[in-house]
Enzyme design. Structure first.
Site, PDB file in Angstrom:
ATOM      1  N   LYS A 224      42.113  33.075  43.268  1.00  0.00           N
ATOM      2  CA  LYS A 224      43.313  33.919  43.326  1.00  0.00           C
ATOM      3  C   LYS A 224      44.338  33.330  42.386  1.00  0.00           C
ATOM      4  O   LYS A 224      44.338  32.126  42.111  1.00  0.00           O
ATOM      5  CB  LYS A 224      43.898  33.931  44.748  1.00  0.00           C
ATOM      6  CG  LYS A 224      44.765  35.130  45.025  1.00  0.00           C
ATOM      7  CD  LYS A 224      43.889  36.301  45.383  1.00  0.00           C
ATOM      8  CE  LYS A 224      44.673  37.538  45.769  1.00  0.00           C
ATOM      9  NZ  LYS A 224      43.770  38.506  46.406  1.00  0.00           N
TER      10      LYS A 224
HETATM   11  N1  GLU Z   1      42.879  41.763  44.829  1.00  0.00           N
HETATM   12  C1  GLU Z   1      41.750  42.355  45.443  1.00  0.00           C
HETATM   13  C2  GLU Z   1      41.366  41.617  46.713  1.00  0.00           C
HETATM   14  O1  GLU Z   1      42.182  40.948  47.310  1.00  0.00           O
HETATM   15  C3  GLU Z   1      40.576  42.539  44.495  1.00  0.00           C
HETATM   16  C4  GLU Z   1      40.087  41.285  43.840  1.00  0.00           C
HETATM   17  C5  GLU Z   1      39.036  41.551  42.772  1.00  0.00           C
HETATM   18  O2  GLU Z   1      38.660  42.671  42.558  1.00  0.00           O
HETATM   19  O3  GLU Z   1      38.620  40.561  42.163  1.00  0.00           O
HETATM   20  O4  GLU Z   1      40.276  41.747  47.197  1.00  0.00           O
END
Ligand code: GLU
Length: 416
Positions: free
Chosen positions: A106
């Site tokens: 993240k």
């Molecule tokens: N931000 C989204 C999540 O929390 C998608 C992350 C992604 O597609 O890599 O799952």
């Protein structure tokens, strides 16, 4: 997080609860409690008034035992290393729950994007991408959108990374526009996945869709599309909330008209065909399905007692604290945890990455069919663990995800 608790500590508590059933060897458990790699960067940018401001950005790669690290990038004033670490850990379990070959990551920048111009956001995105460019890559870590970032943000990230390399690298991010290698169906994917798992839960509980009373908290991409898809399917959307307040109508809101109102006024509150109220008031309204789709910790010890619903489908990542979760369990509320319910986004991100690497693109029907297959299978796998071990769905999802990660860690062994 409300109540001053650490978000990452709360995520570790969920891991601890799963380990009661997994009984992992101590060294493996310790490894899963620790982020693999954390990068903090300073992001200086020139503001439109000519001044230079310094923002702090992060990228945490929590684990990549099962494949490249994967996860979104958020722009929000509350972004901190603790929050990003917690979200990177959740991405690790989430990718494993739905069994896609990714680890978890993240990223984020502590800033208020609602007070920044488009060109300031572009400069922020480009410099942030450059700064984390030392650790991201199509084989190592693939960013995507999250809170207050979107397709445009991903286009800027893809362009910056490609400029650094000297050639176009579409597979560096997912959630980008279709014209530069994005996938059909990605925009609504998180909400589509949420609806698929919610329908599975309805079937399991013997509930029916027409006249189902649904409340959605959070009206960003996930909340909006979830409300819209369920509304179009015939559910009654009785409550909607955003960061400024909420609206309610027991007879069901017209989601399209409420969306128009929000586009014009910037908020849901004041929508003339409904009663305006606070989010906490909306939480006390009786519903069949409650979809918290804003930020973590939205449902916590301060407001959990008032909740009257049958199913909670977590559109956001950990909108329910562990403390509140215990209360919901006692109330007999069926939980669709975020690591399962909101995994549709990263599943279609996986499809996007695969399509970019193959340079061969699928049509929307293929994407939605494959998404449905993965989400339904994952729901059934989690439910089977919950029934077999007589545990709640959140712990069952954690047992499944953590087990898969731990197996990969164990079979790979310790280097050197
Ligand atoms: N931000 C989204 C999540 O929390 C998608 C992350 C992604 O597609 O890599 O799952």
């Amino acid at each position: 997080m409300p109540n001053g608790a650490s978000f990452f500590q709360d995520v570790l508590l969920s891991l601890e609860k799963a380990n009661v059933h997994l009984k992992l060897p101590p060294a493996i458990y310790e490894r899963l409690r620790t982020p693999r790699r954390s990068l903090t960067v300073s992001v200086p940018i020139q503001m439109d008034d000519g001044s230079v401001r310094f923002f702090t950005g992060y990228r945490v790669q929590y684990d990549f035992a099962r494949g490249p690290a994967k996860g979104g990038v958020r722009y929000h004033p509350a972004v901190s290393l603790d929050e990003i670490t917690a979200l990177a850990a959740l991405m690790t379990w989430k990718c494993a729950v739905v069994d896609i070959p990714f680890g978890g990551a993240k990223g984020g920048v502590a800033c208020d994007p609602t007070r920044m111009s488009r060109s300031e956001k572009q400069r922020l995105t480009r410099r942030y991408t450059y700064e984390i460019g030392v650790i991201i890559g199509p084989e190592s870590d693939i960013p995507a959108p999250d809170v207050y970032t979107d397709e445009q943000t991903m286009a800027w990230m893809m362009d910056t990374y490609s400029m650094m390399k000297g050639y176009s690298v579409p597979s560096i991010v997912t959630g980008k526009p279709v014209c530069i290698g994005g996938s059909l169906g990605r925009t609504r994917a998180t909400s589509e996945g949420l609806v698929i798992t919610t329908l599975e839960a309805l079937k399991h509980l013997g509930l029916k869709l027409p006249d189902l009373r649904v409340t959605v908290l959070g009206f960003g991409k996930v909340g909006y599309h979830a409300a819209k898809i369920l509304y179009d399917m015939g559910a009654k959307i009785i409550g909607l909330g955003d960061s400024r307040g909420a609206i309610y109508d027991a007879r069901g809101l017209n989601v399209d008209a409420a969306t128009d109102h929000k586009k014009k006024s910037g908020e849901l509150k004041g929508f003339k065909n409904a009663e305006s109220m606070t989010i906490d008031e909306l939480l006390t309204i009786e519903s069949d399905v409650l979809v918290p789709a804003a930020l973590e910790g939205q449902i916590n010890r301060n407001n959990v007692n008032g909740i009257k619903t049958k199913i909670i489908a977590e559109g956001a990542n950990n909108p329910v604290t562990n403390e509140a979760d215990e209360v919901l369990k006692d109330k007999g509320i069926f939980m669709l945890p975020g690591v399962l319910a909101n995994a549709g986004g990263v599943v279609v991100s996986y499809f996007e990455w695969v399509q970019d690497l193959q340079r061969y693109f699928w049509n929307e029907t293929e994407i939605n069919d494959r998404l449905r297959t993965i989400m339904s299978r994952s729901f059934k796998e989690v439910l089977a663990i919950a029934s077999e071990k007589k545990i709640d769905m959140r712990t069952a999802a954690m047992v499944l995800g953590v087990k898969r990660v731990s197996e990969a860690v164990m079979v790979r062994g310790l280097y050197p």
